[in-house]
Design an enzyme around this catalytic site. Structure first.
Site, short mmCIF file in Angstrom:
data_model
loop_
_atom_site.label_atom_id
_atom_site.label_comp_id
_atom_site.label_asym_id
_atom_site.label_seq_id
_atom_site.Cartn_x
_atom_site.Cartn_y
_atom_site.Cartn_z
N CYS A 35 9.37 42.27 -124.43
CA CYS A 35 9.51 42.06 -122.99
C CYS A 35 8.76 40.83 -122.50
O CYS A 35 8.90 40.44 -121.35
CB CYS A 35 9.03 43.28 -122.23
SG CYS A 35 7.27 43.57 -122.52
N CYS A 104 5.45 49.33 -125.17
CA CYS A 104 4.28 49.00 -124.35
C CYS A 104 3.00 49.48 -125.03
O CYS A 104 1.97 48.83 -124.94
CB CYS A 104 4.41 49.62 -122.96
SG CYS A 104 6.08 49.47 -122.26
FE1 FES Z 1 6.53 45.05 -121.21
FE2 FES Z 1 5.96 47.57 -120.87
S1 FES Z 1 7.80 46.58 -120.33
S2 FES Z 1 4.77 46.10 -121.85
#
Ligand code: FES
Length: 142
Positions: A35, A104
């Site tokens: 992400c 995450c």
């Molecule tokens: Fe990037 Fe959780 S969506 S660390």
């Protein structure tokens, strides 16, 4: 609503150990290849024991909760014990994360190891738990 359990919400809303340790013995920053969010963890080590840990996260709520709980899990542990923390034990400690948010906790796992890696580099120490760990790897084993 209802995607996150109460404990995750609590750590997201009231995160413990936010910030950066001055003159830290080790600091690790890791960016998620999934992400793009970033996390940094700094540690203070005395007699091979982690006596303090703080985090900064430029990321989602799950990353904040994961890194906050991770710093709590590290403090008081020996370096070897802290290296045994994985994204799985972080998720367990939080009482679970939604499947799409597991990466995450991987961010926190890598940030812990990166901080200890930095400490090991600075002190010339070797830890079995760091074997095969590459702080620049963008592998995101889930
Ligand atoms: Fe990037 Fe959780 S969506 S660390």
């Amino acid at each position: 609503m209802g995607m996150y359990n109460e404990k995750v919400m609590e750590y997201f809303l009231h995160p413990r150990n936010v910030g950066e340790i001055e003159n830290a013995d080790g600091t690790g920053t890791y960016g998620s290849p999934v992400c793009g969010d970033m996390m940094s963890i700094s540690i203070k080590v005395e007699d091979d024991r982690i006596v303090d840990a703080k985090f900064k996260t430029f990321g989602c709520g799950s990353a904040i909760a994961s890194s906050s709980v991770a710093t709590e899990m590290m403090i008081g542990k020996t370096v070897d014990e802290a290296l045994a923390i994985t994204n799985k034990t972080i998720v367990d400690e939080l009482g679970g994360l939604p499947a799409v948010k597991i990466h995450c906790s991987v961010l926190a796992d890598h940030a812990i190891k990166s901080a200890i890696y930095d400490y090991a580099q600075k002190t010339g120490k070797h830890y079995a738990g760091l074997e095969g760990f590459d702080p620049n790897s963008d592998e995101h084993g889930e």
